[in-house]
Each structure stands twice: as structure tokens, then as C-alpha cells.
Design a protein around this motif. Structure first.
Motif, PDB file in Angstrom:
ATOM      1  N   PRO A   1      34.589  70.381  27.779  1.00 31.48           N
ATOM      2  CA  PRO A   1      34.475  71.821  27.617  1.00 31.48           C
ATOM      3  C   PRO A   1      34.909  72.339  26.250  1.00 31.48           C
ATOM      4  CG  PRO A   1      35.527  71.308  29.694  1.00 31.48           C
ATOM      5  CD  PRO A   1      35.338  70.008  28.980  1.00 31.48           C
TER       6      PRO A   1
ATOM      7  N   LEU B   1      33.869  71.981  23.371  1.00 31.47           N
ATOM      8  CA  LEU B   1      33.628  71.218  22.143  1.00 31.47           C
ATOM      9  C   LEU B   1      32.270  71.578  21.533  1.00 31.47           C
ATOM     10  CD1 LEU B   1      35.352  67.929  23.233  1.00 31.47           C
ATOM     11  CD2 LEU B   1      36.107  69.498  21.455  1.00 31.47           C
TER      12      LEU B   1
ATOM     13  N   ARG C   1      35.382  77.413  16.509  1.00 29.51           N
ATOM     14  CA  ARG C   1      36.536  77.502  17.397  1.00 29.51           C
ATOM     15  C   ARG C   1      37.807  77.055  16.671  1.00 29.51           C
ATOM     16  NH1 ARG C   1      37.826  72.904  21.871  1.00 29.51           N
ATOM     17  NH2 ARG C   1      39.579  73.972  22.831  1.00 29.51           N
TER      18      ARG C   1
ATOM     19  N   TYR D   1      40.783  72.553  14.591  1.00 25.81           N
ATOM     20  CA  TYR D   1      39.707  71.581  14.821  1.00 25.81           C
ATOM     21  C   TYR D   1      38.800  71.339  13.616  1.00 25.81           C
ATOM     22  CZ  TYR D   1      41.191  72.218  19.630  1.00 25.81           C
ATOM     23  OH  TYR D   1      41.934  72.271  20.767  1.00 25.81           O
TER      24      TYR D   1
ATOM     25  N   ASN E   1      36.089  62.430  24.607  1.00 30.23           N
ATOM     26  CA  ASN E   1      36.989  63.535  24.275  1.00 30.23           C
ATOM     27  C   ASN E   1      36.768  64.548  25.394  1.00 30.23           C
ATOM     28  OD1 ASN E   1      38.395  65.722  23.421  1.00 30.23           O
ATOM     29  ND2 ASN E   1      37.513  65.810  21.367  1.00 30.23           N
TER      30      ASN E   1
ATOM     31  N   GLY F   1      38.318  67.213  26.134  1.00 30.37           N
ATOM     32  CA  GLY F   1      38.785  68.585  25.923  1.00 30.37           C
ATOM     33  C   GLY F   1      39.936  68.883  26.875  1.00 30.37           C
ATOM     34  N   ALA F   2      39.984  70.112  27.362  1.00 35.26           N
ATOM     35  CA  ALA F   2      41.108  70.519  28.213  1.00 35.26           C
ATOM     36  C   ALA F   2      41.142  69.761  29.548  1.00 35.26           C
ATOM     37  CB  ALA F   2      41.045  72.018  28.470  1.00 35.26           C
TER      38      ALA F   2
ATOM     39  N   HIS G   1      43.866  67.187  30.443  1.00 33.82           N
ATOM     40  CA  HIS G   1      45.195  67.533  30.945  1.00 33.82           C
ATOM     41  C   HIS G   1      45.189  67.965  32.408  1.00 33.82           C
ATOM     42  CE1 HIS G   1      45.608  67.451  26.653  1.00 33.82           C
ATOM     43  NE2 HIS G   1      44.874  68.531  26.511  1.00 33.82           N
TER      44      HIS G   1
ATOM     45  N   HIS H   1      40.787  62.452  20.551  1.00 33.03           N
ATOM     46  CA  HIS H   1      41.010  63.891  20.371  1.00 33.03           C
ATOM     47  C   HIS H   1      41.027  64.192  18.881  1.00 33.03           C
ATOM     48  CE1 HIS H   1      41.961  64.369  24.579  1.00 33.03           C
ATOM     49  NE2 HIS H   1      42.631  63.237  24.472  1.00 33.03           N
ATOM     50  N   LEU H   2      40.446  65.316  18.533  1.00 33.71           N
ATOM     51  CA  LEU H   2      40.426  65.714  17.122  1.00 33.71           C
ATOM     52  C   LEU H   2      41.827  66.055  16.632  1.00 33.71           C
ATOM     53  CD1 LEU H   2      37.331  67.963  17.616  1.00 33.71           C
ATOM     54  CD2 LEU H   2      37.368  65.989  16.084  1.00 33.71           C
ATOM     55  N   SER H   3      42.557  66.813  17.458  1.00 34.41           N
ATOM     56  CA  SER H   3      43.895  67.269  17.053  1.00 34.41           C
ATOM     57  C   SER H   3      44.954  66.281  17.544  1.00 34.41           C
ATOM     58  CB  SER H   3      44.163  68.660  17.636  1.00 34.41           C
ATOM     59  OG  SER H   3      44.144  68.616  19.058  1.00 34.41           O
TER      60      SER H   3
ATOM     61  N   LEU I   1      47.672  65.771  19.755  1.00 35.18           N
ATOM     62  CA  LEU I   1      48.158  66.436  20.982  1.00 35.18           C
ATOM     63  C   LEU I   1      49.669  66.606  20.960  1.00 35.18           C
ATOM     64  CD1 LEU I   1      46.087  64.473  23.666  1.00 35.18           C
ATOM     65  CD2 LEU I   1      45.500  66.614  22.524  1.00 35.18           C
TER      66      LEU I   1
ATOM     67  N   ARG J   1      51.326  69.659  19.430  1.00 36.86           N
ATOM     68  CA  ARG J   1      50.870  70.923  20.016  1.00 36.86           C
ATOM     69  C   ARG J   1      51.680  71.258  21.272  1.00 36.86           C
ATOM     70  NH1 ARG J   1      44.572  71.213  20.284  1.00 36.86           N
ATOM     71  NH2 ARG J   1      45.145  73.415  20.481  1.00 36.86           N
TER      72      ARG J   1
ATOM     73  N   ARG K   1      49.734  69.859  26.530  1.00 32.22           N
ATOM     74  CA  ARG K   1      48.725  68.932  25.993  1.00 32.22           C
ATOM     75  C   ARG K   1      49.288  67.522  25.809  1.00 32.22           C
ATOM     76  NH1 ARG K   1      44.538  72.526  24.388  1.00 32.22           N
ATOM     77  NH2 ARG K   1      45.430  74.507  23.760  1.00 32.22           N
TER      78      ARG K   1
END
Ligand code: DQA
Length: 161
Positions: A11, A13, A19, A24, A75, A77-78, A81, A101-103, A105, A108, A112
């Protein structure tokens, strides 16, 4: 025919590029798909790159991959989690899975820091942006090559009776 790797994106992405670019980056999902396809050519892997905002659709694609794809890069997304359904689908696929994951985690919010799907993953790459997808594909090429050599994940022989 080259072996095919399913690259799944969860979701939101589809909104990459607009975004939260400070987290990102400015690359779009189409840019990442192009990077993956280039890496696939170099590594001798066919790339089946998909995105969905629907958990059910992602579960369906993972179920279809069993016995057909050589591996799954995801990936989520949310859903990373929250989703035990994705974890169960990945385990049931019996395919090598790499989580991306791009970021980062762990820099953050605390919610996450936990991934349900990591239990199904051979490895996890986070925090390296789109380069993480390419690194994961390089690792997948190695895993797929090793599995082919040992017969692991080969389609099961059909019963004659
Ligand atoms: C993400 C990290 C998740 O926590 C978030 O919900 C995303 C993207 C990443 O690629 O960094 O949608 O998976």
C-alpha cells in the motif's frame, strides 16, 4: 528461459515520488521498476514487478507464485507491521523471500520497528532507498543459483499413483 522473481510492493508505494519525499526520495515506483528490470537483465532473472493497495490481492499473488516463481522480493509497506496473512502466505509459498524497505525502519517510529513478515524472510534490507531493491535482487540471484544447484525449491516430482 530465465527464472522469474516476483517483486511485490504494498500500500501507498504507488505514490512514491510525491509521498513524503524527505523520507522516501523523489524516485517513482516506475523508476524503481526500471532499476529492477535492468538488474534482472544483468543477473539473468525475469522480473515480475507489481504493486497493490489491497492485502487480499497481495496474498493472492503470493499464493500463485508457489511452484512458479524462483523467489519473492517484498516491500509490504505498512502491511509489514500488521499482516499475519502476508506472513502466512509467504511461509506457504516455500520460496526464498527477501524483505526490502526504502527507509530505515529503526530510525523511525517504534511501531515500524516490528515486521511480521521478517519471519518468512531470508534477509532484510532497509534504509538504502531504491538501491536496496537492486542489492536484494543480487542476493536473490545468488540464492536462486544455490537452490538450483542443491535442488531446493525445485518443483516436487509428480506422484504416479
Ligand atoms: C516502507 C516503510 C513502512 O513503514 C511504510 O509504511 C511504507 C514504506 C519503506 O519502504 O520504507 O509504506 O515499507
Amino acid at each position: 528461459m530465465p527464472q522469474s522473481v516476483l517483486v511485490l510492493n504494498g500500500p501507498n508505494l504507488n505514490l512514491l515520488g510525491i509521498r513524503e519525499p524527505e523520507i522516501y526520495g523523489r524516485e517513482t515506483l516506475a523508476d524503481i521498476a526500471a532499476l529492477c528490470k535492468d538488474a534482472g537483465k544483468r543477473l539473468g532473472l525475469a522480473i515480475d514487478f507489481r504493486q497493490s493497495n489491497s492485502e487480499a490481492e497481495l496474498v493472492g499473488w503470493i499464493q500463485e507464485a508457489r511452484g512458479k516463481k524462483a523467489g519473492i522480493l517484498i516491500n509490504a509497506g505498512a502491511l509489514t507491521h500488521t499482516s499475519i496473512s502476508l506472513l502466512d502466505a509467504l511461509l506457504a509459498s516455500e520460496l526464498p523471500v527477501i524483505e526490502v524497505h526504502l527507509s530505515n525502519l529503526f530510525r523511525r517510529e517504534e511501531f515500524r520497528h516490528h515486521s511480521y513478515i521478517s519471519r518468512a524472510a531470508r534477509g532484510l534490507i532497509c534504509g538504502l532507498g531504491s538501491q536496496g531493491y537492486v542489492l536484494a535482487l543480487e542476493a536473490m540471484a545468488r540464492i536462486v543459483g544455490d537452490d538450483a544447484a542443491t535442488g531446493k525449491n525445485a518443483p516436487k516430482a509428480k506422484r504416479t499413483k
